[in-house]
Design an enzyme around this catalytic site. Structure first.
Site, PDB file in Angstrom:
ATOM      1  N   GLU A  49       0.828  -1.416  -0.017  1.00 48.88           N
ATOM      2  CA  GLU A  49      -0.001  -0.034   0.122  1.00 48.88           C
ATOM      3  C   GLU A  49       0.811   1.283  -0.032  1.00 48.88           C
ATOM      4  OE1 GLU A  49      -2.982  -0.314  -0.680  1.00 48.88           O
ATOM      5  OE2 GLU A  49      -3.839  -1.786   0.253  1.00 48.88           O
ATOM      6  N   HIS A 106      -2.738   2.667   8.543  1.00 51.34           N
ATOM      7  CA  HIS A 106      -3.768   1.733   7.976  1.00 51.34           C
ATOM      8  C   HIS A 106      -4.051   0.546   8.539  1.00 51.34           C
ATOM      9  CE1 HIS A 106      -5.969  -0.964   5.384  1.00 51.34           C
ATOM     10  NE2 HIS A 106      -5.036  -1.645   5.111  1.00 51.34           N
ATOM     11  N   HIS A 159      -6.472  -3.308  10.168  1.00 51.93           N
ATOM     12  CA  HIS A 159      -7.675  -4.200   9.668  1.00 51.93           C
ATOM     13  C   HIS A 159      -8.304  -4.308  11.195  1.00 51.93           C
ATOM     14  CE1 HIS A 159      -4.959  -5.573   5.988  1.00 51.93           C
ATOM     15  NE2 HIS A 159      -5.867  -4.454   5.837  1.00 51.93           N
ATOM     16  N   HIS A 197     -12.659  -4.112   3.819  1.00 53.40           N
ATOM     17  CA  HIS A 197     -11.084  -3.786   3.991  1.00 53.40           C
ATOM     18  C   HIS A 197     -10.632  -3.411   5.425  1.00 53.40           C
ATOM     19  CE1 HIS A 197      -7.127  -2.677   1.683  1.00 53.40           C
ATOM     20  NE2 HIS A 197      -6.741  -3.183   2.996  1.00 53.40           N
TER      21      HIS A 197
HETATM   22 ZN   LIG Z   1      -5.100  -3.552   4.273  1.00 52.43          ZN
END
Ligand SMILES: [Zn+2]
Length: 208
Positions: A73, A92, A94, A159
């Site tokens: 990413e 970022h 999850h 996501h």
């Molecule tokens: Zn991810």
């Protein structure tokens, strides 16, 4: 601050994110802005295992050297920094409740996550959910960065979430706030009331 000190700060946040249970496996990625580019976590390496030898320097043209590949990413991170000159960190994750929320059926493709508490109302407000795009794709990087151009956080359908800040602590605090609100959403199980648009606007008027 030296590059090594910046790396240490990034590693500390990675371990903190893992110990708070906001990622599992090799999911999630974190970066900070440094001179000439960013420091970012490695591809396929758990944030729990973040260490000086697996944090990667990537320049603004997405170039890196050495055997360790940066997160897939990386483009998403670089686009966020390009969209906002005031931010220094991108997180970022999850985290489970946020991901669950991102998978829910919303009335529209572009939806807003309800805000339940004043703290969330002021720091997050009306969290948008952007459509699903393949992880690591340019489409995802573009969709996230165009949201980040306007605000500090966004939920990515099916996501997870992205939060940005002027420091790693600020970005992580925001991610935690979003996760907590998502948890409240599920605890309420449709029985709660959320803050109204007027109440959120009042918070911004009073605290900004
Ligand atoms: Zn991810």
């Amino acid at each position: 601050m030296t590059l090594s000190e910046q790396k240490k700060g990034l590693i500390k946040i990675c371990h903190s994110i893992h110990s708070k249970g906001m990622v599992s496996g090799s999911g999630g990625n974190v970066s900070i802005m440094v001179d000439g580019g960013i420091l970012i976590t490695a591809s396929g390496v758990s944030l729990e295992s973040a260490a000086e030898d697996n944090i990667v320097f990537v320049d603004h043209q997405e170039r890196f050297s050495g055997p360790i590949r940066p997160s897939k990413e990386t483009m998403l991170h670089l686009r966020c920094y390009a969209a906002r000159s005031d931010i220094k960190a991108v997180v970022h994750v999850h985290s489970v409740y946020s991901v669950a929320l991102s998978c829910m059926r919303f009335a529209q493709e572009s939806s807003i996550v309800p805000a339940y508490t004043p703290g969330y109302g002021i720091r997050v407000g009306k969290l948008p959910v952007i459509p699903y795009f393949c992880p690591g794709s340019e489409e995802l990087a573009m969709a996230v960065s165009s949201s980040i151009a306007e605000r500090d956080s966004v939920l990515m359908r099916n996501h997870g979430l992205v939060a940005v800040g002027r420091s790693l602590d600020e970005a992580l605090n925001l991610a935690e706030e979003i996760e907590e609100n998502a948890k409240i959403h599920f605890i309420l199980n449709g029985m709660g009331t959320c803050l109204t648009d007027a109440q959120i606007e009042e918070l911004h008027a009073n605290y900004h």
